[in-house]
Design a protein around this motif. Sequence first.
Motif, PDB file in Angstrom:
ATOM      1  N   THR A  11      47.026  55.599  83.178  1.00  0.00           N
ATOM      2  CA  THR A  11      46.290  55.398  84.430  1.00  0.00           C
ATOM      3  C   THR A  11      46.981  56.095  85.588  1.00  0.00           C
ATOM      4  OG1 THR A  11      45.357  53.309  83.671  1.00  0.00           O
ATOM      5  CG2 THR A  11      45.452  53.642  86.052  1.00  0.00           C
ATOM      6  N   ARG A  12      48.299  55.992  85.658  1.00  0.00           N
ATOM      7  CA  ARG A  12      49.050  56.633  86.742  1.00  0.00           C
ATOM      8  C   ARG A  12      48.875  58.148  86.706  1.00  0.00           C
ATOM      9  NH1 ARG A  12      53.881  58.971  86.810  1.00  0.00           N
ATOM     10  NH2 ARG A  12      54.548  58.074  84.826  1.00  0.00           N
ATOM     11  N   ILE A  13      49.006  58.735  85.528  1.00  0.00           N
ATOM     12  CA  ILE A  13      48.853  60.183  85.392  1.00  0.00           C
ATOM     13  C   ILE A  13      47.419  60.595  85.755  1.00  0.00           C
ATOM     14  CG2 ILE A  13      48.795  62.099  83.740  1.00  0.00           C
ATOM     15  CD1 ILE A  13      51.149  60.673  82.280  1.00  0.00           C
ATOM     16  N   CYS A  14      46.433  59.875  85.231  1.00  0.00           N
ATOM     17  CA  CYS A  14      45.029  60.223  85.494  1.00  0.00           C
ATOM     18  C   CYS A  14      44.697  60.100  86.975  1.00  0.00           C
ATOM     19  CB  CYS A  14      44.104  59.338  84.671  1.00  0.00           C
ATOM     20  SG  CYS A  14      44.171  59.687  82.897  1.00  0.00           S
ATOM     21  N   ASN A  15      45.132  59.020  87.613  1.00  0.00           N
ATOM     22  CA  ASN A  15      44.865  58.857  89.048  1.00  0.00           C
ATOM     23  C   ASN A  15      45.471  59.999  89.846  1.00  0.00           C
ATOM     24  OD1 ASN A  15      43.410  56.512  88.685  1.00  0.00           O
ATOM     25  ND2 ASN A  15      45.112  55.163  89.176  1.00  0.00           N
ATOM     26  N   HIS A  16      46.712  60.351  89.525  1.00  0.00           N
ATOM     27  CA  HIS A  16      47.380  61.450  90.223  1.00  0.00           C
ATOM     28  C   HIS A  16      46.624  62.764  90.017  1.00  0.00           C
ATOM     29  CE1 HIS A  16      50.410  64.209  91.658  1.00  0.00           C
ATOM     30  NE2 HIS A  16      50.446  64.788  90.478  1.00  0.00           N
ATOM     31  N   MET A  17      46.263  63.054  88.785  1.00  0.00           N
ATOM     32  CA  MET A  17      45.573  64.318  88.504  1.00  0.00           C
ATOM     33  C   MET A  17      44.203  64.354  89.181  1.00  0.00           C
ATOM     34  SD  MET A  17      47.670  66.178  86.857  1.00  0.00           S
ATOM     35  CE  MET A  17      46.557  67.516  86.433  1.00  0.00           C
ATOM     36  N   ASN A  18      43.461  63.276  89.120  1.00  0.00           N
ATOM     37  CA  ASN A  18      42.120  63.254  89.715  1.00  0.00           C
ATOM     38  C   ASN A  18      42.165  63.321  91.236  1.00  0.00           C
ATOM     39  OD1 ASN A  18      40.768  63.116  87.222  1.00  0.00           O
ATOM     40  ND2 ASN A  18      41.013  60.903  87.156  1.00  0.00           N
ATOM     41  N   GLU A  19      43.149  62.672  91.844  1.00  0.00           N
ATOM     42  CA  GLU A  19      43.242  62.644  93.302  1.00  0.00           C
ATOM     43  C   GLU A  19      43.884  63.902  93.885  1.00  0.00           C
ATOM     44  OE1 GLU A  19      45.248  59.009  94.357  1.00  0.00           O
ATOM     45  OE2 GLU A  19      43.733  57.781  93.345  1.00  0.00           O
ATOM     46  N   ASP A  20      44.913  64.414  93.215  1.00  0.00           N
ATOM     47  CA  ASP A  20      45.689  65.513  93.792  1.00  0.00           C
ATOM     48  C   ASP A  20      45.488  66.866  93.118  1.00  0.00           C
ATOM     49  OD1 ASP A  20      46.779  63.634  95.526  1.00  0.00           O
ATOM     50  OD2 ASP A  20      48.499  63.238  94.227  1.00  0.00           O
ATOM     51  N   HIS A  21      44.928  66.868  91.923  1.00  0.00           N
ATOM     52  CA  HIS A  21      44.813  68.123  91.166  1.00  0.00           C
ATOM     53  C   HIS A  21      43.457  68.244  90.476  1.00  0.00           C
ATOM     54  CE1 HIS A  21      49.071  68.671  91.933  1.00  0.00           C
ATOM     55  NE2 HIS A  21      49.291  67.468  91.432  1.00  0.00           N
ATOM     56  N   THR A  36      32.568  75.855  79.804  1.00  0.00           N
ATOM     57  CA  THR A  36      32.675  76.858  80.865  1.00  0.00           C
ATOM     58  C   THR A  36      31.717  76.608  82.021  1.00  0.00           C
ATOM     59  OG1 THR A  36      31.156  78.302  79.660  1.00  0.00           O
ATOM     60  CG2 THR A  36      33.520  78.642  79.294  1.00  0.00           C
ATOM     61  N   GLN A  37      30.620  75.897  81.776  1.00  0.00           N
ATOM     62  CA  GLN A  37      29.639  75.644  82.831  1.00  0.00           C
ATOM     63  C   GLN A  37      29.994  74.424  83.680  1.00  0.00           C
ATOM     64  OE1 GLN A  37      28.861  75.412  79.543  1.00  0.00           O
ATOM     65  NE2 GLN A  37      27.933  77.365  79.073  1.00  0.00           N
ATOM     66  N   ALA A  38      31.089  73.754  83.383  1.00  0.00           N
ATOM     67  CA  ALA A  38      31.462  72.550  84.134  1.00  0.00           C
ATOM     68  C   ALA A  38      31.690  72.889  85.609  1.00  0.00           C
ATOM     69  CB  ALA A  38      32.727  71.928  83.554  1.00  0.00           C
ATOM     70  N   THR A  39      31.185  72.021  86.473  1.00  0.00           N
ATOM     71  CA  THR A  39      31.366  72.204  87.915  1.00  0.00           C
ATOM     72  C   THR A  39      32.330  71.184  88.500  1.00  0.00           C
ATOM     73  OG1 THR A  39      29.421  70.833  88.321  1.00  0.00           O
ATOM     74  CG2 THR A  39      29.081  73.222  88.224  1.00  0.00           C
ATOM     75  N   ALA A  40      32.642  70.143  87.740  1.00  0.00           N
ATOM     76  CA  ALA A  40      33.609  69.123  88.133  1.00  0.00           C
ATOM     77  C   ALA A  40      34.084  68.432  86.861  1.00  0.00           C
ATOM     78  CB  ALA A  40      32.982  68.098  89.083  1.00  0.00           C
ATOM     79  N   ALA A  41      35.247  67.815  86.943  1.00  0.00           N
ATOM     80  CA  ALA A  41      35.770  67.093  85.780  1.00  0.00           C
ATOM     81  C   ALA A  41      36.671  65.972  86.261  1.00  0.00           C
ATOM     82  CB  ALA A  41      36.537  68.032  84.857  1.00  0.00           C
ATOM     83  N   GLN A  42      36.827  64.981  85.397  1.00  0.00           N
ATOM     84  CA  GLN A  42      37.693  63.841  85.696  1.00  0.00           C
ATOM     85  C   GLN A  42      38.499  63.512  84.455  1.00  0.00           C
ATOM     86  OE1 GLN A  42      35.613  60.319  86.922  1.00  0.00           O
ATOM     87  NE2 GLN A  42      37.432  59.464  87.875  1.00  0.00           N
ATOM     88  N   MET A  43      39.782  63.216  84.636  1.00  0.00           N
ATOM     89  CA  MET A  43      40.643  62.810  83.540  1.00  0.00           C
ATOM     90  C   MET A  43      40.521  61.294  83.382  1.00  0.00           C
ATOM     91  SD  MET A  43      44.756  63.435  83.021  1.00  0.00           S
ATOM     92  CE  MET A  43      44.602  65.219  83.051  1.00  0.00           C
ATOM     93  N   LEU A  44      40.135  60.864  82.184  1.00  0.00           N
ATOM     94  CA  LEU A  44      39.940  59.440  81.922  1.00  0.00           C
ATOM     95  C   LEU A  44      41.174  58.781  81.319  1.00  0.00           C
ATOM     96  CD1 LEU A  44      36.357  59.495  80.383  1.00  0.00           C
ATOM     97  CD2 LEU A  44      37.020  59.148  82.777  1.00  0.00           C
ATOM     98  N   ALA A  78      54.606  65.197  79.370  1.00  0.00           N
ATOM     99  CA  ALA A  78      53.219  65.348  79.812  1.00  0.00           C
ATOM    100  C   ALA A  78      53.157  66.162  81.092  1.00  0.00           C
ATOM    101  CB  ALA A  78      52.574  63.975  80.021  1.00  0.00           C
ATOM    102  N   HIS A  79      54.034  65.850  82.036  1.00  0.00           N
ATOM    103  CA  HIS A  79      54.074  66.568  83.315  1.00  0.00           C
ATOM    104  C   HIS A  79      54.270  68.062  83.083  1.00  0.00           C
ATOM    105  CE1 HIS A  79      55.048  67.280  87.546  1.00  0.00           C
ATOM    106  NE2 HIS A  79      56.106  67.952  87.119  1.00  0.00           N
ATOM    107  N   HIS A  80      55.274  68.418  82.297  1.00  0.00           N
ATOM    108  CA  HIS A  80      55.564  69.832  82.046  1.00  0.00           C
ATOM    109  C   HIS A  80      54.436  70.510  81.268  1.00  0.00           C
ATOM    110  CE1 HIS A  80      59.548  69.696  83.781  1.00  0.00           C
ATOM    111  NE2 HIS A  80      59.815  68.610  83.070  1.00  0.00           N
ATOM    112  N   THR A  81      53.851  69.786  80.328  1.00  0.00           N
ATOM    113  CA  THR A  81      52.769  70.348  79.518  1.00  0.00           C
ATOM    114  C   THR A  81      51.528  70.595  80.368  1.00  0.00           C
ATOM    115  OG1 THR A  81      53.625  69.291  77.525  1.00  0.00           O
ATOM    116  CG2 THR A  81      51.294  69.948  77.497  1.00  0.00           C
ATOM    117  N   LEU A  82      51.176  69.641  81.234  1.00  0.00           N
ATOM    118  CA  LEU A  82      50.002  69.816  82.090  1.00  0.00           C
ATOM    119  C   LEU A  82      50.184  70.987  83.045  1.00  0.00           C
ATOM    120  CD1 LEU A  82      49.141  66.082  82.798  1.00  0.00           C
ATOM    121  CD2 LEU A  82      47.852  67.687  81.378  1.00  0.00           C
TER     122      LEU A  82
END
Length: 96
Positions: A11-21, A36-44, A78-82
């Motif tokens: 949850t912490r990683i997903c919230n950070h990615m969705n809010e800041d990245h 490729t046609q995606a216009t937005a995405a969210q990490m669940l 995870a941080h380095h991989t992302l």
Amino acid sequence: MSDQFSPEISTRICNHMNEDHANAVLLYAQVFGEITQATAAQMLSIDAQGMELTAQVNGETVPVRVPFDHVLVDAEDAHHTLIAMVKQARVNQQTQ
């Protein structure tokens, strides 16, 4: 190793990615999820083997699973991989 990714860490990683990245999450869906046609995405969620995303395509929500190229050992991995994945995705988009 997936026990390293408790629901709280995911949850912490997903919230950070969705809010800041959000742009990075979109790139993951477009490049690694091949939506490729995606216009937005969210990490669940994120686990040691990959991440679960949703992508917006033509007004519809599409589930996307993006596997990692190795099993993650912890949140730092995870941080380095992302970061590495977003850099690779940017290169891939520039060469297309």
